[in-house]
Design a protein around this motif. Structure first.
Motif, PDB file in Angstrom:
ATOM      1  N   PRO A   8     -47.869  -3.368 -42.535  1.00  0.00           N
ATOM      2  CA  PRO A   8     -46.554  -2.982 -43.074  1.00  0.00           C
ATOM      3  C   PRO A   8     -45.711  -2.192 -42.080  1.00  0.00           C
ATOM      4  CG  PRO A   8     -48.221  -2.739 -44.769  1.00  0.00           C
ATOM      5  CD  PRO A   8     -48.958  -3.063 -43.502  1.00  0.00           C
ATOM      6  N   THR A   9     -46.336  -1.338 -41.288  1.00  0.00           N
ATOM      7  CA  THR A   9     -45.582  -0.578 -40.285  1.00  0.00           C
ATOM      8  C   THR A   9     -45.006  -1.509 -39.224  1.00  0.00           C
ATOM      9  OG1 THR A   9     -46.952   1.386 -40.635  1.00  0.00           O
ATOM     10  CG2 THR A   9     -45.706   1.271 -38.577  1.00  0.00           C
ATOM     11  N   GLN A  10     -45.799  -2.488 -38.782  1.00  0.00           N
ATOM     12  CA  GLN A  10     -45.302  -3.453 -37.793  1.00  0.00           C
ATOM     13  C   GLN A  10     -44.195  -4.318 -38.381  1.00  0.00           C
ATOM     14  OE1 GLN A  10     -49.153  -5.212 -37.038  1.00  0.00           O
ATOM     15  NE2 GLN A  10     -49.314  -4.238 -35.015  1.00  0.00           N
ATOM     16  N   ILE A  11     -44.337  -4.709 -39.630  1.00  0.00           N
ATOM     17  CA  ILE A  11     -43.299  -5.505 -40.303  1.00  0.00           C
ATOM     18  C   ILE A  11     -42.024  -4.692 -40.428  1.00  0.00           C
ATOM     19  CG2 ILE A  11     -42.667  -6.481 -42.546  1.00  0.00           C
ATOM     20  CD1 ILE A  11     -45.580  -7.482 -42.732  1.00  0.00           C
ATOM     21  N   ARG A  12     -42.165  -3.410 -40.763  1.00  0.00           N
ATOM     22  CA  ARG A  12     -40.988  -2.537 -40.865  1.00  0.00           C
ATOM     23  C   ARG A  12     -40.251  -2.478 -39.528  1.00  0.00           C
ATOM     24  NH1 ARG A  12     -40.500   3.091 -39.823  1.00  0.00           N
ATOM     25  NH2 ARG A  12     -38.607   3.937 -40.768  1.00  0.00           N
ATOM     26  N   ASP A  13     -41.007  -2.370 -38.435  1.00  0.00           N
ATOM     27  CA  ASP A  13     -40.379  -2.331 -37.111  1.00  0.00           C
ATOM     28  C   ASP A  13     -39.722  -3.669 -36.776  1.00  0.00           C
ATOM     29  OD1 ASP A  13     -41.171   0.288 -36.708  1.00  0.00           O
ATOM     30  OD2 ASP A  13     -42.989  -0.248 -35.596  1.00  0.00           O
ATOM     31  N   ARG A  14     -40.381  -4.770 -37.112  1.00  0.00           N
ATOM     32  CA  ARG A  14     -39.881  -6.097 -36.762  1.00  0.00           C
ATOM     33  C   ARG A  14     -38.555  -6.406 -37.453  1.00  0.00           C
ATOM     34  NH1 ARG A  14     -43.669 -10.137 -39.018  1.00  0.00           N
ATOM     35  NH2 ARG A  14     -45.104  -9.040 -37.619  1.00  0.00           N
ATOM     36  N   TYR A  15     -38.447  -5.996 -38.710  1.00  0.00           N
ATOM     37  CA  TYR A  15     -37.255  -6.326 -39.490  1.00  0.00           C
ATOM     38  C   TYR A  15     -36.269  -5.164 -39.592  1.00  0.00           C
ATOM     39  CZ  TYR A  15     -39.666 -10.595 -40.797  1.00  0.00           C
ATOM     40  OH  TYR A  15     -40.310 -11.804 -40.749  1.00  0.00           O
ATOM     41  N   GLY A  16     -36.527  -4.077 -38.873  1.00  0.00           N
ATOM     42  CA  GLY A  16     -35.565  -2.983 -38.822  1.00  0.00           C
ATOM     43  C   GLY A  16     -35.343  -2.291 -40.149  1.00  0.00           C
ATOM     44  N   GLY A  73     -29.107 -10.455 -33.531  1.00  0.00           N
ATOM     45  CA  GLY A  73     -29.597  -9.090 -33.401  1.00  0.00           C
ATOM     46  C   GLY A  73     -28.810  -8.119 -34.264  1.00  0.00           C
ATOM     47  N   ARG A  74     -29.482  -7.092 -34.705  1.00  0.00           N
ATOM     48  CA  ARG A  74     -28.869  -6.092 -35.589  1.00  0.00           C
ATOM     49  C   ARG A  74     -29.347  -4.704 -35.216  1.00  0.00           C
ATOM     50  NH1 ARG A  74     -27.386  -7.798 -41.180  1.00  0.00           N
ATOM     51  NH2 ARG A  74     -27.223 -10.060 -41.184  1.00  0.00           N
ATOM     52  N   LEU A  75     -28.542  -3.737 -35.620  1.00  0.00           N
ATOM     53  CA  LEU A  75     -28.936  -2.331 -35.542  1.00  0.00           C
ATOM     54  C   LEU A  75     -28.732  -1.753 -36.937  1.00  0.00           C
ATOM     55  CD1 LEU A  75     -29.782   0.184 -33.949  1.00  0.00           C
ATOM     56  CD2 LEU A  75     -27.353   0.602 -33.461  1.00  0.00           C
ATOM     57  N   ASN A  76     -29.822  -1.382 -37.587  1.00  0.00           N
ATOM     58  CA  ASN A  76     -29.754  -0.848 -38.942  1.00  0.00           C
ATOM     59  C   ASN A  76     -29.763   0.675 -38.915  1.00  0.00           C
ATOM     60  OD1 ASN A  76     -29.761  -3.464 -39.882  1.00  0.00           O
ATOM     61  ND2 ASN A  76     -31.949  -3.501 -40.329  1.00  0.00           N
ATOM     62  N   VAL A  77     -28.958   1.264 -39.780  1.00  0.00           N
ATOM     63  CA  VAL A  77     -28.710   2.703 -39.766  1.00  0.00           C
ATOM     64  C   VAL A  77     -28.780   3.243 -41.190  1.00  0.00           C
ATOM     65  CG1 VAL A  77     -27.046   4.508 -39.099  1.00  0.00           C
ATOM     66  CG2 VAL A  77     -27.111   2.345 -37.841  1.00  0.00           C
ATOM     67  N   LEU A 135     -25.381   9.858 -34.002  1.00  0.00           N
ATOM     68  CA  LEU A 135     -25.641   9.659 -35.423  1.00  0.00           C
ATOM     69  C   LEU A 135     -26.928  10.369 -35.829  1.00  0.00           C
ATOM     70  CD1 LEU A 135     -24.836   5.870 -35.986  1.00  0.00           C
ATOM     71  CD2 LEU A 135     -23.656   7.803 -37.030  1.00  0.00           C
ATOM     72  N   PRO A 136     -26.851  11.366 -36.696  1.00  0.00           N
ATOM     73  CA  PRO A 136     -28.059  12.021 -37.199  1.00  0.00           C
ATOM     74  C   PRO A 136     -28.712  11.149 -38.263  1.00  0.00           C
ATOM     75  CG  PRO A 136     -26.134  12.982 -38.240  1.00  0.00           C
ATOM     76  CD  PRO A 136     -25.629  11.948 -37.262  1.00  0.00           C
ATOM     77  N   ALA A 137     -29.287  10.040 -37.809  1.00  0.00           N
ATOM     78  CA  ALA A 137     -29.743   9.010 -38.729  1.00  0.00           C
ATOM     79  C   ALA A 137     -30.994   8.341 -38.169  1.00  0.00           C
ATOM     80  CB  ALA A 137     -28.639   7.971 -38.918  1.00  0.00           C
ATOM     81  N   GLU A 138     -31.625   7.545 -39.021  1.00  0.00           N
ATOM     82  CA  GLU A 138     -32.682   6.656 -38.546  1.00  0.00           C
ATOM     83  C   GLU A 138     -32.034   5.344 -38.117  1.00  0.00           C
ATOM     84  OE1 GLU A 138     -36.884   4.638 -40.023  1.00  0.00           O
ATOM     85  OE2 GLU A 138     -35.447   5.326 -41.508  1.00  0.00           O
ATOM     86  N   LEU A 139     -32.383   4.880 -36.935  1.00  0.00           N
ATOM     87  CA  LEU A 139     -31.845   3.622 -36.416  1.00  0.00           C
ATOM     88  C   LEU A 139     -32.985   2.688 -36.066  1.00  0.00           C
ATOM     89  CD1 LEU A 139     -29.995   6.178 -35.070  1.00  0.00           C
ATOM     90  CD2 LEU A 139     -28.585   4.220 -34.460  1.00  0.00           C
ATOM     91  N   ARG A 140     -32.873   1.449 -36.504  1.00  0.00           N
ATOM     92  CA  ARG A 140     -33.918   0.449 -36.251  1.00  0.00           C
ATOM     93  C   ARG A 140     -33.274  -0.851 -35.794  1.00  0.00           C
ATOM     94  NH1 ARG A 140     -39.479   1.856 -36.365  1.00  0.00           N
ATOM     95  NH2 ARG A 140     -39.463   3.938 -37.272  1.00  0.00           N
ATOM     96  N   CYS A 141     -33.866  -1.483 -34.792  1.00  0.00           N
ATOM     97  CA  CYS A 141     -33.322  -2.721 -34.249  1.00  0.00           C
ATOM     98  C   CYS A 141     -34.003  -3.944 -34.860  1.00  0.00           C
ATOM     99  CB  CYS A 141     -33.528  -2.780 -32.743  1.00  0.00           C
ATOM    100  SG  CYS A 141     -32.608  -1.545 -31.827  1.00  0.00           S
ATOM    101  N   VAL A 142     -33.225  -5.008 -34.973  1.00  0.00           N
ATOM    102  CA  VAL A 142     -33.764  -6.335 -35.272  1.00  0.00           C
ATOM    103  C   VAL A 142     -33.440  -7.189 -34.051  1.00  0.00           C
ATOM    104  CG1 VAL A 142     -33.779  -8.293 -36.832  1.00  0.00           C
ATOM    105  CG2 VAL A 142     -33.245  -6.006 -37.716  1.00  0.00           C
ATOM    106  N   VAL A 143     -34.501  -7.580 -33.329  1.00  0.00           N
ATOM    107  CA  VAL A 143     -34.320  -8.364 -32.097  1.00  0.00           C
ATOM    108  C   VAL A 143     -34.862  -9.761 -32.350  1.00  0.00           C
ATOM    109  CG1 VAL A 143     -34.827  -8.533 -29.644  1.00  0.00           C
ATOM    110  CG2 VAL A 143     -34.569  -6.276 -30.719  1.00  0.00           C
ATOM    111  N   PRO A 144     -33.997 -10.789 -32.359  1.00  0.00           N
ATOM    112  CA  PRO A 144     -34.456 -12.167 -32.616  1.00  0.00           C
ATOM    113  C   PRO A 144     -35.488 -12.630 -31.586  1.00  0.00           C
ATOM    114  CG  PRO A 144     -32.066 -12.019 -32.733  1.00  0.00           C
ATOM    115  CD  PRO A 144     -32.542 -10.729 -32.163  1.00  0.00           C
TER     116      PRO A 144
END
Length: 234
Positions: free
Chosen positions: A114-122, A168-172, A225-234
């Protein structure tokens, strides 16, 4: 009253800005109807909308469709929206007014923990996600007689798979759409994204242009940005 399935968890001035943003969003959805509405925020950070007027029933249905609804009781086999609360090696926990555990085997998002999936899909904390309730209790354990555990809804899986096929995406999280847009533009990245997709009130997905590197974009704006940021890289 409708309790919206998106959280308002920031404090101070940011909370007031978020409330103003939510008021505008609700107004955009039901402003043409014969209703008056009032916003509140529950103790668990889910906003409530009290609606009165001739079109109140229609307005409530519009908001349920747009945001999802937090309801007192969940029924097995029905689809709901919960916000991503936590994760571990055994699965994800969504907050749908009560904790709902999605076991790793029920994510349906390919190989990995689940942690790897969370990273993969941002997946950022608090983002709304659709799930099918399987009869799990508040502690994440199946109730007596429950046949299946809760799982991600097919439309949620399709959405996340689509993310992995794009540019590609950047989720915030922890920021309104306007705040994310202002930060991108101020940092000189106005031409590096196509649009900003609203995932929830305070969760956004920056859709990058074909030539934009999501990790590079994260590195550039992360300090602003005082936030959590996660990338989605195709």
């Amino acid at each position: 009253m409708v309790v919206l399935a998106t959280k308002l968890y920031v404090e101070g001035d940011a909370r007031e800005r978020a409330l103003d943003s939510l008021r505008s969003l609700v107004g955009n959805e039901i402003g043409d109807l014969e209703v008056e509405f009032e916003l509140g925020v529950r103790h668990d950070d889910f906003p409530s909308v009290t609606i009165e007027g001739d079109d109140a029933t229609v307005a409530r249905n519009v908001l349920r469709e747009e945001f999802g609804e937090i309801v007192p009781d969940l029924e097995a086999g029905e689809t709901y929206v919960g916000t991503l609360e936590s994760w571990d090696e055994d699965g994800l926990v969504l907050d749908a007014g009560q904790p709902v555990r999605i076991p790793a085997a029920e994510l349906g998002l390919g190989p990995g923990s689940p942690t790897q999936i969370r990273d993969r899909y941002g997946l950022v904390q608090h983002m709304p996600m659709r799930f099918v309730y399987g009869g799990s209790g508040g502690d994440g354990e199946p109730e007596a007689g429950a046949e299946t555990p809760s799982r991600l809804a097919d439309e949620e899986r399709d959405r996340l798979y689509e993310w992995s096929r794009g540019d590609g995406r950047l989720n915030v999280n922890s920021a309104t759409r306007a705040e994310v847009r202002a930060t991108l533009n101020r940092a000189g990245h106005a031409h590096d994204y196509v649009t900003i997709e609203r995932l929830g009130l305070l969760e956004q997905s920056v859709i990058c242009t074909e030539n934009t590197d999501p990790p590079g974009l994260l590195a550039s704006i992360g300090e602003y940005l005082p936030a959590e940021l996660r990338c989605v890289v195709p």
